[in-house]
Design a protein around this motif. Sequence first.
Motif, mmCIF file in Angstrom:
data_model
loop_
_atom_site.group_PDB
_atom_site.id
_atom_site.type_symbol
_atom_site.label_atom_id
_atom_site.label_comp_id
_atom_site.label_asym_id
_atom_site.label_seq_id
_atom_site.Cartn_x
_atom_site.Cartn_y
_atom_site.Cartn_z
ATOM 1 N N SER A 42 0.880 -1.357 0.038
ATOM 2 C CA SER A 42 -0.096 -0.056 -0.143
ATOM 3 C C SER A 42 1.168 0.743 0.199
ATOM 4 N N GLN A 72 -7.678 0.561 -0.257
ATOM 5 C CA GLN A 72 -7.997 -0.386 0.374
ATOM 6 C C GLN A 72 -9.281 0.094 1.654
ATOM 7 N N GLU A 73 -9.784 1.195 2.017
ATOM 8 C CA GLU A 73 -11.351 1.909 2.439
ATOM 9 C C GLU A 73 -11.569 1.995 0.999
ATOM 10 N N ASP A 74 -13.110 2.295 0.702
ATOM 11 C CA ASP A 74 -14.134 2.229 0.010
ATOM 12 C C ASP A 74 -14.369 3.983 -0.735
ATOM 13 N N ARG A 75 -13.969 4.957 0.444
ATOM 14 C CA ARG A 75 -14.146 6.346 0.733
ATOM 15 C C ARG A 75 -15.142 6.386 -0.867
ATOM 16 N N GLU A 78 -20.880 8.767 1.597
ATOM 17 C CA GLU A 78 -21.598 7.639 2.892
ATOM 18 C C GLU A 78 -23.628 7.715 2.232
ATOM 19 N N GLY A 126 -20.748 -4.464 2.609
ATOM 20 C CA GLY A 126 -18.876 -4.227 2.495
ATOM 21 C C GLY A 126 -18.920 -5.029 0.816
ATOM 22 N N ARG A 130 -17.864 -2.459 -2.637
ATOM 23 C CA ARG A 130 -16.603 -3.042 -3.575
ATOM 24 C C ARG A 130 -16.554 -2.565 -4.382
ATOM 25 N N THR A 133 -16.924 0.930 -5.768
ATOM 26 C CA THR A 133 -16.218 1.522 -5.826
ATOM 27 C C THR A 133 -15.262 1.649 -6.707
#
Length: 199
Positions: A42, A72-75, A78, A126, A130, A133
């Motif tokens: 990363s 790694q985080e969806d960002r 929300e 989750g 993903r 994303t």
Amino acid sequence: MDIELREVTKRFGAKTVLDGVSISLSEGQVNCLMGPSGSGKSTIVNILLGLLPIDSGQVIGMKNRKIAAVFQEDRLIEHWDALKNVQLVCDKSLTKEDILREFQQVGLEEDVDLKDHRKPVSLYSGGMRRRVTIVRALLAQSDIVILDEPFKGLDDALKLQVIAYVKQKTAGKTLLVVTHDKEEAQQLGGNMIILQAAV
């Protein structure tokens, strides 16, 4: 041109994460970056994206390139629905129907629709988040795509479906996929780049 890290070193305080690392990403091909936790995968992603400076060495081939990424985080935003999250980055010529067809290709057609009251992504599982994303990154205008652990949270059947989608959408582009999973790398058909943890 290929993208290269030449003798790159990166430290965080007293901890050396990358110690003189040299790797090459083949232009227009799939490149899979593998290695144990803590080997700096990363960190390399963040260096390539220009989010981290290096302590020494060179990064070659990243200037004036359009990059799309999955972290790694969806960002995701929300309180927005999936459609709006994708529309934020994609070409304005793409219609809602175009984007829905992309969602169908990753198995989201039953969860995303054009009704007035679309579900915010905060209520998605989750695996669903993903996939939103991934679609968002692959519809952004780019010639380099960087995906950091993109398939986590997907069952085996969905993973195969999404890998096929990624391969189709990135054909001819330089693709870097960070993964722990050798099967994923084999399914992607990429050049494997193996990192060792810095001592």
